[in-house]
Design an enzyme around this catalytic site. Structure first.
Site, PDB file in Angstrom:
ATOM      1  N   PHE A 131      31.882  17.891  29.280  1.00 33.73           N
ATOM      2  CA  PHE A 131      30.245  18.992  29.533  1.00 33.73           C
ATOM      3  C   PHE A 131      29.441  18.520  30.595  1.00 33.73           C
ATOM      4  O   PHE A 131      29.285  17.060  30.053  1.00 33.73           O
ATOM      5  CB  PHE A 131      29.384  18.675  28.388  1.00 33.73           C
ATOM      6  CG  PHE A 131      28.257  20.176  28.098  1.00 33.73           C
ATOM      7  CD1 PHE A 131      28.272  20.678  27.710  1.00 33.73           C
ATOM      8  CD2 PHE A 131      27.283  19.598  28.339  1.00 33.73           C
ATOM      9  CE1 PHE A 131      27.386  21.868  27.897  1.00 33.73           C
ATOM     10  CE2 PHE A 131      26.168  19.789  28.401  1.00 33.73           C
ATOM     11  CZ  PHE A 131      25.822  21.294  28.365  1.00 33.73           C
ATOM     12  N   ASP A 216      29.582  10.985  34.769  1.00 34.73           N
ATOM     13  CA  ASP A 216      28.636  11.604  34.337  1.00 34.73           C
ATOM     14  C   ASP A 216      27.942  11.027  33.046  1.00 34.73           C
ATOM     15  O   ASP A 216      28.217  10.988  31.712  1.00 34.73           O
ATOM     16  CB  ASP A 216      28.806  13.071  33.274  1.00 34.73           C
ATOM     17  CG  ASP A 216      28.122  13.475  33.486  1.00 34.73           C
ATOM     18  OD1 ASP A 216      26.975  12.843  32.674  1.00 34.73           O
ATOM     19  OD2 ASP A 216      28.201  14.845  32.779  1.00 34.73           O
ATOM     20  N   LYS A 245      18.619  12.686  29.846  1.00 36.82           N
ATOM     21  CA  LYS A 245      18.985  12.340  28.194  1.00 36.82           C
ATOM     22  C   LYS A 245      17.639  11.098  28.209  1.00 36.82           C
ATOM     23  O   LYS A 245      15.871  11.034  28.348  1.00 36.82           O
ATOM     24  CB  LYS A 245      19.997  12.603  27.490  1.00 36.82           C
ATOM     25  CG  LYS A 245      20.839  13.908  27.785  1.00 36.82           C
ATOM     26  CD  LYS A 245      21.238  13.903  25.881  1.00 36.82           C
ATOM     27  CE  LYS A 245      21.657  15.547  26.327  1.00 36.82           C
ATOM     28  NZ  LYS A 245      23.202  15.984  27.330  1.00 36.82           N
TER      29      LYS A 245
END
Ligand SMILES: *Cc1c(COP(=O)(O)O)cnc(C)c1O
Length: 391
Positions: A131, A216, A245
């Site tokens: 993702f 990532d 985040k």
């Protein structure tokens, strides 16, 4: 139902709750009801809700300077970039507003590098169930089930292979491959860590073929696994790394980091109206300084071990599956029980947890979560699982 809901574009199925305030591991809704939060905005609020360091940094910064434009330097941007490079193997930082935008930047950087260094090589190998975000290119890079048919045609150039399968990666490499991009622990896939040997082999393979290695770390970075970056736990230095985040502690901030050898953007290649704005960078600086305080990261490991032990006990009590993950990014396999049913039942009991897959519960509490709060969470979960397993 609240009539104001009607004006919201229905991109998510949301419970009939409006949150009005938060503090640490706790949220309060418009009826004054309290919830113990083990989701924290999907691993966003690393310091919990409204941590004093973030609140004070934002208050001071918004009374001083909010946005002079990305065409100029500002102090929080400079300080945050320098603290990030001092504490990582990277030389340059580009700030973005979301993880997806940081990953877009990583993809563009790899393609530019391919144009300059590798005769236009542009293909990026990514992984099944990975993702990377919700922009068109990052959806194309993602291997999320159910996305294959959405928003066609996708951005070309992403070759997907099974995770932790080095032979499949080798087979996928051709003369047009420029990079390999992965999450060191796949988050949305259900907290699936890359094997140590897999990551080491990827680094060797990318050196051998002159490819870039991109991590990532939008979910795994900023202390989530008990080290500032996951790559430090693996002892592997990627060429490019993205953060998101946790870096903003709740405000929209993310970052693209690169080693000098990969950092080939020239003026005009990349930018954005809000990129590197002092308000969000001030929050990021407060988060990073807190995470780097002596004792903070060891505490994340200790809390992670404590939560792992508690989940393991629950798993054996109810005959559930494995507990996996690192630091405070953990998952419990719920075996034959539908994890989404547990999430709904937990919400009724005032506990927020998440089910990225029908058989997986994910736990992403504040990095500052206390033992007492972990005990409380485990007690509620125990009760909820107990009631779901009754015939
Ligand atoms: C959440 C996430 C993203 C996307 O970040 P946004 O800020 O939602 O755009 C990208 N990669 C990973 C690994 C993530 O967990």
């Amino acid at each position: 139902m609240n009539p104001l809901y009607d004006a919201i574009m229905p991109v998510a199925v949301r419970p009939d709750i409006v949150f009005t305030s938060g503090s640490g591991s706790w949220l309060t809704d418009s009826h004054g009801r309290q919830y113990l939060d083990f989701v924290q905005g999907w691993a966003v609020n690393g310091l919990g809700h409204c941590h004093p360091a973030i609140v004070s940094a934002l208050q001071q910064q918004c009374a001083t300077l909010i946005n002079p434009s990305p065409a100029f330097y500002n102090q929080p941007m400079l300080e945050l970039a320098s603290l990030l490079t001092q504490n990582s193997p990277f030389d340059h930082v580009f700030f973005t507003n979301s993880g997806a935008e940081a990953n877009e930047g990583a993809i563009k950087l790899a393609r530019k590098w391919g144009a300059l260094q590798r005769e236009g090589a542009y293909k990026i190998i990514t992984f099944d169930n990975g993702f990377h975000g919700r922009t068109l290119a990052t959806m194309s890079a993602s291997g999320k089930a159910g996305w294959e048919q959405l928003f066609e045609p996708k951005v070309p150039g992403f070759i997907k292979v099974p995770f932790n399968d080095i032979e499949a990666v080798k087979q996928a490499i051709d003369s047009q491959t420029v990079a390999i991009m992965l999450e060191p622990v796949q988050g949305e896939a259900g907290v699936i860590p890359a094997a140590q040997s897999f990551v080491e082999q990827l680094r060797a393979l990318t050196h051998q073929h002159n490819l870039l290695l991109i991590f990532d770390e939008v979910q795994t970075g900023m202390g989530r696994l008990g080290s500032l970056l996951a790559c430090q736990q693996y002892g592997v230095e990627p060429d490019i790394l993205t953060l998101g985040k946790g870096i903003g502690g709740g405000v929209p901030l993310a970052a693209l980091l690169a080693k000098k050898t990969a950092s080939c953007f020239e003026p005009g290649d990349q930018g954005g109206t809000y990129n590197g704005n002092p308000l969000c960078c001030a929050a990021g600086l407060a988060v990073l300084k807190t995470v780097l305080e002596p004792g903070f990261l060891p505490q994340v490991i200790a809390s992670g071990d404590y939560l792992t032990n508690g989940l393991t006990t629950l798993s054996s009590r109810y005959g559930l599956g494995e507990v996996r993950g690192r630091g405070l990014l953990l998952a419990l396999n719920t075996a034959s029980i539908d994890a989404r049913q547990l999430v709904a039942a937990a919400l009724e009991q005032g506990l927020l947890i998440n089910a990225p897959r029908p058989e997986t519960l994910r736990f992403m509490p504040a990095l500052t979560v206390t033992r007492h709060e972990i005990d409380r969470m485990l007690a509620i979960l125990d009760q909820v699982i107990g009631s779901c397993t009754k015939p």
